[in-house]
Design an enzyme around this catalytic site. Structure first.
Site, PDB file in Angstrom:
ATOM      1  N   THR A   1     -20.997   4.922  -4.605  1.00 13.42           N
ATOM      2  CA  THR A   1     -20.960   3.672  -3.838  1.00 13.42           C
ATOM      3  C   THR A   1     -19.621   3.512  -3.139  1.00 13.42           C
ATOM      4  OG1 THR A   1     -22.474   2.671  -5.424  1.00 13.42           O
ATOM      5  CG2 THR A   1     -21.315   1.174  -3.958  1.00 13.42           C
ATOM      6  N   CYS A   2     -18.543   3.872  -3.816  1.00 17.78           N
ATOM      7  CA  CYS A   2     -17.213   3.760  -3.205  1.00 17.78           C
ATOM      8  C   CYS A   2     -17.106   4.688  -2.001  1.00 17.78           C
ATOM      9  CB  CYS A   2     -16.130   4.084  -4.227  1.00 17.78           C
ATOM     10  SG  CYS A   2     -16.150   3.019  -5.687  1.00 17.78           S
ATOM     11  N   ALA A   3     -17.560   5.908  -2.159  1.00 24.56           N
ATOM     12  CA  ALA A   3     -17.530   6.872  -1.057  1.00 24.56           C
ATOM     13  C   ALA A   3     -18.367   6.378   0.120  1.00 24.56           C
ATOM     14  CB  ALA A   3     -18.032   8.234  -1.540  1.00 24.56           C
TER      15      ALA A   3
ATOM     16  N   SER B   1     -18.980   3.275   0.955  1.00 28.68           N
ATOM     17  CA  SER B   1     -18.293   2.171   1.633  1.00 28.68           C
ATOM     18  C   SER B   1     -17.195   2.697   2.551  1.00 28.68           C
ATOM     19  CB  SER B   1     -17.736   1.153   0.631  1.00 28.68           C
ATOM     20  OG  SER B   1     -16.615   1.646  -0.067  1.00 28.68           O
TER      21      SER B   1
END
Length: 165
Positions: free
Chosen positions: A59-61, A63
């Site tokens: 999810t971080c990647a 975003s």
């Protein structure tokens, strides 16, 4: 302190995000070249602070990729992607992905950003990392939008952030 969840399990942050209408707190973060960057370095620009636990999670990647795609179309705006990852890991990720429209900044050395902005995770398996948040700052340094993502595995509301620029 904010209550958020990680895969449905409740966790807490160190405080609450700064309020809309207030000045963004100063910060001192580490860039990829190991220089220090502060809020003052971006004076006169609109900012989107994309804050997350680690660029090495899906999810971080996602975003970072989404904000990188939109950042090139934004006038007088910088997208700052902030985590506790080492600057080397942030650089490796952006290099491998070909991302160059965002500014990666690390809070690895002291974690002061997470504490000052009230978004450090206090408990659970991600304790000490940043919770997933978006903060939009206008060119005068005033916060115009915040989002504390309730479920840390969920993506932020990109549209809401871009609408507040």
């Amino acid at each position: 302190m904010a209550k958020i969840t990680l895969q449905g399990n409740e966790i807490e942050t160190s405080g609450n995000l700064p309020e809309v209408g207030t000045k963004a707190p100063e910060f001192n973060l580490v860039a990829g070249d190991l220089s220090r960057k502060s809020l003052n370095d971006f004076k006169g620009k609109k900012l989107i602070l994309n804050i997350f636990p680690s660029v090495d999670t899906g999810t971080c990647a996602t975003s970072v990729r989404n904000f990188n795609e939109k950042a090139s179309q934004l006038d007088n705006t910088a997208v700052l992607c902030i985590s506790r990852d080492l600057p080397f890991a942030q650089g490796r990720f952006c290099g491998a992905e070909g991302l160059d429209n965002v500014v990666m900044l690390s809070d690895f050395s002291e974690g002061a950003f997470g504490k000052n902005y009230g978004l450090e995770i206090n408990n659970g398996p991600l304790a000490g990392l940043h919770s997933r948040c978006i903060i939009v700052v206008d060119e005068n340094g005033t916060i115009t939008h915040t989002e504390q993502v309730a479920e840390i595995a969920d993506e932020p509301n990109y549209e809401a952030a871009f609408n507040k620029l």
